[in-house]
Design a protein around this motif. Structure first.
Motif, PDB file in Angstrom:
ATOM      1  N   VAL A   1     -13.333  -7.862  28.044  1.00 49.87           N
ATOM      2  CA  VAL A   1     -12.711  -7.453  26.784  1.00 49.87           C
ATOM      3  C   VAL A   1     -13.268  -8.278  25.628  1.00 49.87           C
ATOM      4  N   ALA A   2     -13.381  -9.596  25.836  1.00 52.89           N
ATOM      5  CA  ALA A   2     -13.912 -10.461  24.789  1.00 52.89           C
ATOM      6  C   ALA A   2     -15.359 -10.111  24.472  1.00 52.89           C
ATOM      7  N   LEU A   3     -16.139  -9.813  25.506  1.00 61.27           N
ATOM      8  CA  LEU A   3     -17.540  -9.444  25.289  1.00 61.27           C
ATOM      9  C   LEU A   3     -17.643  -8.139  24.512  1.00 61.27           C
ATOM     10  N   LEU A   4     -16.828  -7.157  24.867  1.00 59.35           N
ATOM     11  CA  LEU A   4     -16.842  -5.885  24.140  1.00 59.35           C
ATOM     12  C   LEU A   4     -16.434  -6.079  22.682  1.00 59.35           C
ATOM     13  N   ALA A   5     -15.427  -6.928  22.470  1.00 58.61           N
ATOM     14  CA  ALA A   5     -14.999  -7.204  21.097  1.00 58.61           C
ATOM     15  C   ALA A   5     -16.113  -7.874  20.312  1.00 58.61           C
ATOM     16  N   ALA A   6     -16.814  -8.820  20.946  1.00 55.05           N
ATOM     17  CA  ALA A   6     -17.910  -9.511  20.268  1.00 55.05           C
ATOM     18  C   ALA A   6     -19.035  -8.541  19.926  1.00 55.05           C
ATOM     19  N   VAL A   7     -19.342  -7.623  20.848  1.00 50.53           N
ATOM     20  CA  VAL A   7     -20.395  -6.630  20.598  1.00 50.53           C
ATOM     21  C   VAL A   7     -20.002  -5.723  19.438  1.00 50.53           C
ATOM     22  N   LEU A   8     -18.758  -5.275  19.408  1.00 48.55           N
ATOM     23  CA  LEU A   8     -18.294  -4.413  18.327  1.00 48.55           C
ATOM     24  C   LEU A   8     -18.326  -5.135  16.981  1.00 48.55           C
ATOM     25  N   LEU A   9     -17.944  -6.415  16.988  1.00 52.25           N
ATOM     26  CA  LEU A   9     -17.978  -7.181  15.743  1.00 52.25           C
ATOM     27  C   LEU A   9     -19.408  -7.350  15.254  1.00 52.25           C
ATOM     28  N   ALA A  10     -20.316  -7.666  16.194  1.00 55.65           N
ATOM     29  CA  ALA A  10     -21.720  -7.818  15.802  1.00 55.65           C
ATOM     30  C   ALA A  10     -22.287  -6.495  15.283  1.00 55.65           C
ATOM     31  N   ALA A  11     -21.910  -5.400  15.931  1.00 57.08           N
ATOM     32  CA  ALA A  11     -22.392  -4.097  15.487  1.00 57.08           C
ATOM     33  C   ALA A  11     -21.838  -3.746  14.106  1.00 57.08           C
ATOM     34  N   SER A  12     -20.567  -4.072  13.876  1.00 55.14           N
ATOM     35  CA  SER A  12     -19.983  -3.785  12.559  1.00 55.14           C
ATOM     36  C   SER A  12     -20.672  -4.604  11.472  1.00 55.14           C
ATOM     37  N   TYR A  13     -21.034  -5.852  11.799  1.00 51.34           N
ATOM     38  CA  TYR A  13     -21.728  -6.680  10.805  1.00 51.34           C
ATOM     39  C   TYR A  13     -23.116  -6.116  10.513  1.00 51.34           C
ATOM     40  N   ALA A  14     -23.810  -5.694  11.581  1.00 53.36           N
ATOM     41  CA  ALA A  14     -25.147  -5.112  11.384  1.00 53.36           C
ATOM     42  C   ALA A  14     -25.051  -3.836  10.549  1.00 53.36           C
ATOM     43  N   LEU A  15     -24.043  -3.018  10.820  1.00 50.97           N
ATOM     44  CA  LEU A  15     -23.852  -1.791  10.045  1.00 50.97           C
ATOM     45  C   LEU A  15     -23.537  -2.105   8.588  1.00 50.97           C
ATOM     46  N   GLY A  16     -22.649  -3.090   8.381  1.00 53.78           N
ATOM     47  CA  GLY A  16     -22.312  -3.466   7.013  1.00 53.78           C
ATOM     48  C   GLY A  16     -23.494  -4.028   6.257  1.00 53.78           C
ATOM     49  N   ALA A  17     -24.302  -4.849   6.941  1.00 55.39           N
ATOM     50  CA  ALA A  17     -25.471  -5.428   6.287  1.00 55.39           C
ATOM     51  C   ALA A  17     -26.514  -4.373   5.953  1.00 55.39           C
ATOM     52  N   ALA A  18     -26.567  -3.285   6.745  1.00 54.30           N
ATOM     53  CA  ALA A  18     -27.560  -2.246   6.525  1.00 54.30           C
ATOM     54  C   ALA A  18     -27.198  -1.331   5.363  1.00 54.30           C
ATOM     55  N   PHE A  19     -25.921  -1.061   5.176  1.00 56.76           N
ATOM     56  CA  PHE A  19     -25.524  -0.078   4.179  1.00 56.76           C
ATOM     57  C   PHE A  19     -24.670  -0.653   3.050  1.00 56.76           C
ATOM     58  N   PHE A  20     -24.149  -1.828   3.245  1.00 58.05           N
ATOM     59  CA  PHE A  20     -23.292  -2.425   2.227  1.00 58.05           C
ATOM     60  C   PHE A  20     -23.715  -3.865   2.000  1.00 58.05           C
ATOM     61  N   GLU A  21     -22.998  -4.538   1.172  1.00 53.61           N
ATOM     62  CA  GLU A  21     -23.274  -5.947   0.875  1.00 53.61           C
ATOM     63  C   GLU A  21     -22.237  -6.810   1.578  1.00 53.61           C
ATOM     64  N   VAL A  22     -22.671  -7.562   2.588  1.00 56.92           N
ATOM     65  CA  VAL A  22     -21.765  -8.455   3.313  1.00 56.92           C
ATOM     66  C   VAL A  22     -21.951  -9.849   2.751  1.00 56.92           C
ATOM     67  N   GLU A  23     -21.228 -10.159   1.720  1.00 58.47           N
ATOM     68  CA  GLU A  23     -21.296 -11.449   1.060  1.00 58.47           C
ATOM     69  C   GLU A  23     -19.901 -12.061   1.007  1.00 58.47           C
ATOM     70  N   PRO A  24     -19.817 -13.390   0.892  1.00 61.93           N
ATOM     71  CA  PRO A  24     -18.493 -14.004   0.732  1.00 61.93           C
ATOM     72  C   PRO A  24     -17.743 -13.393  -0.446  1.00 61.93           C
ATOM     73  N   GLY A  25     -16.519 -12.966  -0.214  1.00 63.86           N
ATOM     74  CA  GLY A  25     -15.726 -12.325  -1.243  1.00 63.86           C
ATOM     75  C   GLY A  25     -15.736 -10.815  -1.174  1.00 63.86           C
ATOM     76  N   SER A  26     -16.656 -10.226  -0.408  1.00 62.09           N
ATOM     77  CA  SER A  26     -16.695  -8.782  -0.259  1.00 62.09           C
ATOM     78  C   SER A  26     -15.595  -8.326   0.693  1.00 62.09           C
ATOM     79  N   ALA A  27     -15.370  -7.003   0.720  1.00 64.62           N
ATOM     80  CA  ALA A  27     -14.325  -6.453   1.589  1.00 64.62           C
ATOM     81  C   ALA A  27     -14.628  -6.732   3.058  1.00 64.62           C
ATOM     82  N   TRP A  28     -15.911  -6.618   3.434  1.00 65.87           N
ATOM     83  CA  TRP A  28     -16.275  -6.902   4.822  1.00 65.87           C
ATOM     84  C   TRP A  28     -15.997  -8.364   5.160  1.00 65.87           C
ATOM     85  N   SER A  29     -16.437  -9.256   4.307  1.00 61.36           N
ATOM     86  CA  SER A  29     -16.216 -10.678   4.537  1.00 61.36           C
ATOM     87  C   SER A  29     -14.730 -11.006   4.603  1.00 61.36           C
TER      88      SER A  29
END
Length: 294
Positions: A34-62
């Motif tokens: 479960v922890a591994l799946l959660a980590a993979v999903l979090l990493a994938a969400s970050y990669a998706l956010g970095a590709a299409f949005f701005e993942v910076e401190p203070g942003s909605a993603w951050s």
């Protein structure tokens, strides 16, 4: 030879152990998966956010990662609160201890990941956030090391030793062994007295810690008792029983030293983990205050 204090020092071997009931089959996924799946999903969400949005401190993603990290830190810290308050709060339903421990272990790792994602995988600029980084890494690392010790050391102690001993009674037991050995050597053959004064007395003086026990739980006891075999050839038959008794006293002391070394590690690793975790939670409170009000 009479055994020192059977309530505090026990011999292994020959005892019958209760067999554990067979584990029930269930449909729940293992916590590591479960922890591994959660980590993979979090990493994938970050990669998706970095590709299409701005993942910076203070942003909605951050902000989302930061909220998740804060929530997990509070929940993992609640495990320690639960352990200390259970006697006073026995009427309350706190859930199963195993579940809280699982959350504490794997939630801590996910907290660290969320903290990194919250910072954009970059070293933060502020002193408070830098402190959160350092304490976060330290707390998770010491927690993981402590869990490994808890799993490894009990198995190590049962793998090659013949005695079981209570940590609190070790100084008393060592003093008892030393007194017996001293009285035994005092009325023995000159060769036994020389052997005792030449090294055995030093070994029996006090509990001793040796790093060797972490690699070899026997600490090379057989090799260290080799001198007894040499002295035995020099003794008349009547004195050999005394030598055997002295050898058994020393063997018991060396095994107690293994317990002293390894059990001490189990008792002292929380000193590296718990205070840092408390400061980490407090620093998180400071961080939240600064973000919300400044």
């Amino acid at each position: 030879m009479a055994e020192p204090d059977a309530a505090a020092l026990g011999r292994r071997g020959g005892e019958t152990r209760r067999t554990r009931p067979a584990a029930r089959l269930g449909t729940r996924l293992p916590a590591p998966l479960v922890a591994l799946l959660a980590a993979v999903l979090l990493a994938a969400s970050y990669a998706l956010g970095a590709a299409f949005f701005e993942v910076e401190p203070g942003s909605a993603w951050s902000l989302a990662y930061g909220v998740g990290a804060a929530a997990l830190l509070v929940l993992t810290a609640a495990y320690g609160v639960r352990r200390r308050m259970m006697p006073a709060m026995s009427r309350w339903r706190w859930g199963r201890a195993a579940g809280w421990l699982t959350l504490h272990l794997w939630g801590g790792g996910l907290f660290l990941l969320l903290m990194l994602l919250h910072s954009g995988l970059r070293w933060p600029a502020g002193a408070v956030t830098q402190g959160l980084w350092l304490l976060g890494f330290w707390t998770v690392a010491t927690g993981a090391a402590g869990r490994l010790l808890q799993l490894w050391i009990p198995r190590l102690l049962t793998s090659g030793l013949t005695v079981e001993v209570l940590y609190e009674r070790i100084p008393e037991l060592v003093e008892e062994l030393r007194g017996r050995a001293e009285r035994l050597a005092g009325g023995s053959h000159e060769a036994i007295q020389t052997l005792y004064e030449g090294g055995v007395a030093t070994e029996l003086a006090a509990p001793r810690r040796r790093w060797l026990y972490f690699m070899d739980v026997t600490g090379g006891i057989g090799r260290r008792l080799g001198e007894f075999r040499h002295v035995r050839r020099l003794l008349p038959e009547a004195e050999r029983e005394r030598l055997d008794e002295l050898e058994q006293l020393l063997r018991t002391k060396l095994e107690i030293d293994a317990h002293y070394t390894l059990q001490r590690a189990l008792r002292w690793w929380p000193v590296l983990h718990v205070p840092a975790a408390v400061v980490l939670v407090a620093l998180l409170g400071v961080h939240l205050y600064l973000v919300l009000f400044y």
